[in-house]
Design a protein around this motif. Structure first.
Motif, PDB file in Angstrom:
ATOM      1  N   ALA A 209      46.180  14.486  43.002  1.00  0.00           N
ATOM      2  CA  ALA A 209      44.775  14.111  43.150  1.00  0.00           C
ATOM      3  C   ALA A 209      43.889  14.815  42.132  1.00  0.00           C
ATOM      4  CB  ALA A 209      44.306  14.421  44.568  1.00  0.00           C
ATOM      5  N   LEU A 210      44.216  16.081  41.774  1.00  0.00           N
ATOM      6  CA  LEU A 210      43.435  16.795  40.758  1.00  0.00           C
ATOM      7  C   LEU A 210      43.499  16.056  39.426  1.00  0.00           C
ATOM      8  CD1 LEU A 210      44.205  20.578  41.382  1.00  0.00           C
ATOM      9  CD2 LEU A 210      41.937  19.550  41.233  1.00  0.00           C
ATOM     10  N   LEU A 211      44.684  15.666  39.041  1.00  0.00           N
ATOM     11  CA  LEU A 211      44.845  14.946  37.787  1.00  0.00           C
ATOM     12  C   LEU A 211      44.105  13.611  37.827  1.00  0.00           C
ATOM     13  CD1 LEU A 211      46.082  14.637  34.990  1.00  0.00           C
ATOM     14  CD2 LEU A 211      48.170  13.777  36.076  1.00  0.00           C
ATOM     15  N   ALA A 212      44.169  12.930  38.968  1.00  0.00           N
ATOM     16  CA  ALA A 212      43.479  11.636  39.098  1.00  0.00           C
ATOM     17  C   ALA A 212      41.975  11.804  38.946  1.00  0.00           C
ATOM     18  CB  ALA A 212      43.812  10.996  40.444  1.00  0.00           C
ATOM     19  N   HIS A 213      41.432  12.885  39.493  1.00  0.00           N
ATOM     20  CA  HIS A 213      39.995  13.132  39.366  1.00  0.00           C
ATOM     21  C   HIS A 213      39.622  13.468  37.918  1.00  0.00           C
ATOM     22  CE1 HIS A 213      39.545  12.854  43.641  1.00  0.00           C
ATOM     23  NE2 HIS A 213      38.292  13.289  43.611  1.00  0.00           N
ATOM     24  N   ILE A 214      40.462  14.253  37.245  1.00  0.00           N
ATOM     25  CA  ILE A 214      40.206  14.563  35.836  1.00  0.00           C
ATOM     26  C   ILE A 214      40.204  13.280  35.014  1.00  0.00           C
ATOM     27  CG2 ILE A 214      41.232  15.637  33.781  1.00  0.00           C
ATOM     28  CD1 ILE A 214      42.092  17.959  35.611  1.00  0.00           C
TER      29      ILE A 214
ATOM     30  N   ILE B 136      31.508  23.008  35.311  1.00  0.00           N
ATOM     31  CA  ILE B 136      31.031  24.263  35.884  1.00  0.00           C
ATOM     32  C   ILE B 136      32.023  25.366  35.536  1.00  0.00           C
ATOM     33  CG2 ILE B 136      30.459  25.490  38.003  1.00  0.00           C
ATOM     34  CD1 ILE B 136      29.566  22.878  39.240  1.00  0.00           C
ATOM     35  N   ASP B 137      31.597  26.297  34.741  1.00  0.00           N
ATOM     36  CA  ASP B 137      32.328  27.467  34.270  1.00  0.00           C
ATOM     37  C   ASP B 137      33.335  27.130  33.184  1.00  0.00           C
ATOM     38  OD1 ASP B 137      32.598  30.203  34.186  1.00  0.00           O
ATOM     39  OD2 ASP B 137      34.221  30.250  35.642  1.00  0.00           O
ATOM     40  N   LEU B 138      34.232  26.175  33.440  1.00  0.00           N
ATOM     41  CA  LEU B 138      35.224  25.733  32.451  1.00  0.00           C
ATOM     42  C   LEU B 138      35.540  24.273  32.703  1.00  0.00           C
ATOM     43  CD1 LEU B 138      37.983  28.500  32.658  1.00  0.00           C
ATOM     44  CD2 LEU B 138      36.794  27.896  30.561  1.00  0.00           C
ATOM     45  N   PRO B 139      35.843  23.507  31.676  1.00  0.00           N
ATOM     46  CA  PRO B 139      36.392  22.179  31.922  1.00  0.00           C
ATOM     47  C   PRO B 139      37.708  22.317  32.687  1.00  0.00           C
ATOM     48  CG  PRO B 139      35.713  22.409  29.633  1.00  0.00           C
ATOM     49  CD  PRO B 139      35.673  23.774  30.236  1.00  0.00           C
ATOM     50  N   SER B 140      37.849  21.635  33.779  1.00  0.00           N
ATOM     51  CA  SER B 140      39.048  21.777  34.604  1.00  0.00           C
ATOM     52  C   SER B 140      40.298  21.418  33.821  1.00  0.00           C
ATOM     53  CB  SER B 140      38.936  20.889  35.847  1.00  0.00           C
ATOM     54  OG  SER B 140      37.940  21.382  36.705  1.00  0.00           O
ATOM     55  N   GLY B 141      41.294  22.305  33.898  1.00  0.00           N
ATOM     56  CA  GLY B 141      42.539  22.134  33.172  1.00  0.00           C
ATOM     57  C   GLY B 141      42.609  22.942  31.894  1.00  0.00           C
ATOM     58  N   LEU B 142      41.492  23.516  31.446  1.00  0.00           N
ATOM     59  CA  LEU B 142      41.463  24.323  30.218  1.00  0.00           C
ATOM     60  C   LEU B 142      41.817  25.764  30.556  1.00  0.00           C
ATOM     61  CD1 LEU B 142      40.631  24.312  27.122  1.00  0.00           C
ATOM     62  CD2 LEU B 142      38.455  25.248  27.918  1.00  0.00           C
ATOM     63  N   ASP B 143      42.716  26.362  29.779  1.00  0.00           N
ATOM     64  CA  ASP B 143      43.049  27.768  29.970  1.00  0.00           C
ATOM     65  C   ASP B 143      41.930  28.639  29.401  1.00  0.00           C
ATOM     66  OD1 ASP B 143      44.391  30.427  28.820  1.00  0.00           O
ATOM     67  OD2 ASP B 143      45.583  29.733  30.515  1.00  0.00           O
ATOM     68  N   ALA B 144      41.369  29.499  30.233  1.00  0.00           N
ATOM     69  CA  ALA B 144      40.188  30.275  29.842  1.00  0.00           C
ATOM     70  C   ALA B 144      40.472  31.269  28.741  1.00  0.00           C
ATOM     71  CB  ALA B 144      39.642  31.012  31.065  1.00  0.00           C
ATOM     72  N   ASP B 145      41.689  31.780  28.680  1.00  0.00           N
ATOM     73  CA  ASP B 145      42.003  32.817  27.701  1.00  0.00           C
ATOM     74  C   ASP B 145      42.437  32.253  26.355  1.00  0.00           C
ATOM     75  OD1 ASP B 145      41.404  34.764  29.543  1.00  0.00           O
ATOM     76  OD2 ASP B 145      43.483  35.176  30.087  1.00  0.00           O
TER      77      ASP B 145
ATOM     78  N   GLY C  57      42.472  28.560  25.402  1.00  0.00           N
ATOM     79  CA  GLY C  57      42.034  27.243  24.964  1.00  0.00           C
ATOM     80  C   GLY C  57      43.126  26.189  25.044  1.00  0.00           C
ATOM     81  N   ARG C  58      44.243  26.546  25.678  1.00  0.00           N
ATOM     82  CA  ARG C  58      45.331  25.572  25.850  1.00  0.00           C
ATOM     83  C   ARG C  58      44.914  24.533  26.884  1.00  0.00           C
ATOM     84  NH1 ARG C  58      48.709  28.951  27.250  1.00  0.00           N
ATOM     85  NH2 ARG C  58      48.641  28.687  29.497  1.00  0.00           N
ATOM     86  N   SER C  59      45.261  23.280  26.635  1.00  0.00           N
ATOM     87  CA  SER C  59      44.927  22.227  27.595  1.00  0.00           C
ATOM     88  C   SER C  59      45.977  21.133  27.529  1.00  0.00           C
ATOM     89  CB  SER C  59      43.544  21.632  27.287  1.00  0.00           C
ATOM     90  OG  SER C  59      43.530  21.052  26.003  1.00  0.00           O
ATOM     91  N   GLU C  60      46.528  20.797  28.677  1.00  0.00           N
ATOM     92  CA  GLU C  60      47.464  19.682  28.758  1.00  0.00           C
ATOM     93  C   GLU C  60      46.733  18.453  29.297  1.00  0.00           C
ATOM     94  OE1 GLU C  60      51.230  20.688  30.570  1.00  0.00           O
ATOM     95  OE2 GLU C  60      51.012  22.783  29.925  1.00  0.00           O
ATOM     96  N   ALA C  61      46.225  18.571  30.514  1.00  0.00           N
ATOM     97  CA  ALA C  61      45.358  17.535  31.076  1.00  0.00           C
ATOM     98  C   ALA C  61      44.051  18.221  31.411  1.00  0.00           C
ATOM     99  CB  ALA C  61      45.984  16.937  32.331  1.00  0.00           C
ATOM    100  N   CYS C  62      42.981  17.793  30.788  1.00  0.00           N
ATOM    101  CA  CYS C  62      41.752  18.584  30.814  1.00  0.00           C
ATOM    102  C   CYS C  62      40.535  17.676  30.822  1.00  0.00           C
ATOM    103  CB  CYS C  62      41.729  19.487  29.581  1.00  0.00           C
ATOM    104  SG  CYS C  62      40.297  20.522  29.407  1.00  0.00           S
ATOM    105  N   VAL C  63      39.511  18.067  31.574  1.00  0.00           N
ATOM    106  CA  VAL C  63      38.234  17.360  31.532  1.00  0.00           C
ATOM    107  C   VAL C  63      37.639  17.486  30.135  1.00  0.00           C
ATOM    108  CG1 VAL C  63      35.842  17.428  32.356  1.00  0.00           C
ATOM    109  CG2 VAL C  63      37.730  17.561  33.994  1.00  0.00           C
ATOM    110  N   GLN C  64      37.127  16.383  29.619  1.00  0.00           N
ATOM    111  CA  GLN C  64      36.433  16.380  28.328  1.00  0.00           C
ATOM    112  C   GLN C  64      34.937  16.282  28.625  1.00  0.00           C
ATOM    113  OE1 GLN C  64      38.260  16.661  25.268  1.00  0.00           O
ATOM    114  NE2 GLN C  64      39.822  17.132  26.812  1.00  0.00           N
TER     115      GLN C  64
END
Length: 483
Positions: free
Chosen positions: A139-144, A157-166, A168-175
């Motif tokens: 469901a998380l991926l479907a929402h992204i 809010i705070d980070l695009p969901s799916g983005l690694d904060a340290d 910048g790695r992202s596989e499935a990530c909010v744009q």
């Protein structure tokens, strides 16, 4: 709240430091204070960004990032908007703060739904924040995917969901079009996939000082402009030697040499490694063409490797041993990656603290580290740190959000630049600029980070109706270059 734009040096904190900041602040404040502050800040920014929007989709995840979304929805409801919340959590497992905000939102009359509204004008991504421990699924991926597929803008809010904060790695990530970073700025927003995912970054410290925690990196600041003194001469600004340009690749060497000249070097020698090279550069006759073995490298600030091909390998032992300061690029790095003796000479420069800057792109960095390019890109800060420490040289790892690391541990991330630089020759120009700044007396870390900043700034300010080419970039004189 502040809009993050290039110019100022911003401290960047990793997740571990931010968790400690969060814990100390929560212990010192009344319960639920941080979440209420975060939600109010998000709602205010959403309203400022989309003042005429009616329907706001707030996609909330199971943790405290979702709680920030509940708080934002509460305020939007009170301000006459129509927030619709989708929540992927479970009341039995929700954190206490998020549960309190859930109850507040319900009491305020916020509408909850199982699916996104069919027509939403603006969305808030409150799915994961710092809570992304693995690639989103289900469901998380479907929402992204739904957030990314919509035609309206998204505020993360705070980070695009799916983005690694340290990293910048992202596989499935909010744009996202915008990201409101909370409490402390995260390095992952500014390198790797972060710049594309985050859009415009905003920052709210939630009235919590971050100086108690050491930063893991710094967002590079603009260099100060240094006017030239009247009582100076060409020797005051150093002599650069560009040693490269194998047969068929003289253009790379000439780009680097021209760039060094236009970036303020007092004199520039171009030592082309092609035996058939012309005796002068007709488009830049103030370059002095010389045989590389006729140069006194001990007095010169050398850039080596641009278009060097296999011809650069035989010159590297002397260059590594003798150059006063040294910028190693392209084929010089490839030669070093495959030769343990050259690696030992490079490490010896580090031990004697001879100023050296490596300027690899991710593939060259991977060769030097014996890794895959994907591994370098998965954690660009770690890769740059490892190279700097292994070779005792400042490392400028090129790419979106160029990372500059010093052997002593300091790391900077460059905030300027865009995809117009993704053409042949722009790296040669950057190498020339770094060499010119070393010739002017800047320490290696400053020379690398300032050159990268101005290189990116030139692209950011390039007229939209004019093509950016490496040749035209080499002739630019951006702010920050001595007059």
């Amino acid at each position: 709240m502040q809009r993050i734009v290039p110019g100022r040096a911003w401290p960047l904190h990793d997740v571990a430091a931010i968790r400690r900041l969060e814990q100390r602040a929560a212990a010192a404040l009344p319960p639920h204070t941080l979440m209420q502050r975060a939600g109010l800040a998000c709602a205010r920014l959403a309203l400022a960004l989309a003042p005429h929007a009616r329907t706001f989709w707030i996609a909330c995840g199971p943790g405290n990032n979702g709680g920030d979304g509940f708080e934002a929805a509460l305020h939007l409801q009170q301000w006459g908007k129509e927030p619709v919340v989708t929540w992927l959590g479970d009341e039995a497992k929700a954190p206490a703060d998020a549960l309190a905000s859930l109850q507040r939102a319900r009491a305020a009359g916020v509408r909850f739904a199982t699916e996104a509204p069919p027509d939403w004008d603006f969305a808030l991504d409150a799915l994961l924040g710092l809570g992304a421990a693995r690639a989103p699924t289900g469901a998380l991926l479907a929402h992204i995917e739904a957030l990314n597929a919509g035609s309206a803008r998204v505020l993360a809010i705070d980070l695009p969901s799916g983005l690694d904060a340290d990293s910048g790695r992202s596989e499935a990530c909010v744009q996202a079009a915008h990201t409101l970073c909370l409490l402390a700025l995260k390095p992952g927003l500014f390198t790797g996939g972060g710049r594309d995912a985050a859009g415009q970054v905003w920052f709210d410290d939630l009235q919590v000082a971050s100086d108690a925690e050491a930063s893991s990196a710094v967002l590079s600041a603009a260099p100060m402009r240094q006017p030239r003194r009247h009582a100076s001469h060409k020797g005051s600004y150093g002599d650069v030697a560009v040693i490269c340009g194998a047969p068929g690749m003289a253009g790379a060497a000439l780009l680097a040499a021209r760039a060094a000249l236009h970036h303020g070097a007092g004199r520039v020698y171009a030592a082309l490694l092609d035996p058939q090279a012309p005796p002068l550069d007709p488009d830049q006759p103030d370059l002095m063409l010389r045989a590389w073995d006729a140069l006194d490298l001990r007095a010169l600030h050398v850039a080596c490797g641009c278009g060097g091909g296999d011809a650069v390998r035989p010159v590297l032992p002397r260059v590594l041993s003798a150059a006063r300061t040294l910028v190693l690029d392209a084929d010089a790095l490839n030669a070093i990656a495959g030769d343990p003796q050259l690696q030992a000479l490079l490490q010896a420069r580090g031990r004697r603290q001879a100023a050296t800057v490596l300027t690899p792109h991710p593939l060259e960095a991977a060769r030097l580290l014996g890794k895959k390019t994907s591994e370098v890109q998965d954690d660009r800060l770690a890769a740059a740190r490892e190279l700097a420490l292994r070779f005792g040289a400042v490392t400028l790892l090129k790419g979106s959000g160029t990372v500059i690391a010093a052997p002593q541990g300091e790391v900077r991330i460059n905030p300027t630049g865009n995809a117009r630089l993704a053409i042949a020759g722009t790296g040669d120009v950057l190498a020339g600029w770094v060499a010119a700044r070393l010739a002017a007396g800047e320490p290696a870390l400053d020379a690398a980070s300032h050159a990268a900043y101005l290189h990116g700034l030139a692209a950011d300010q390039w007229p939209e109706d004019q093509p950016l080419t490496a040749g035209s970039l080499a002739r630019t004189r951006p702010a920050g270059v001595p007059d």
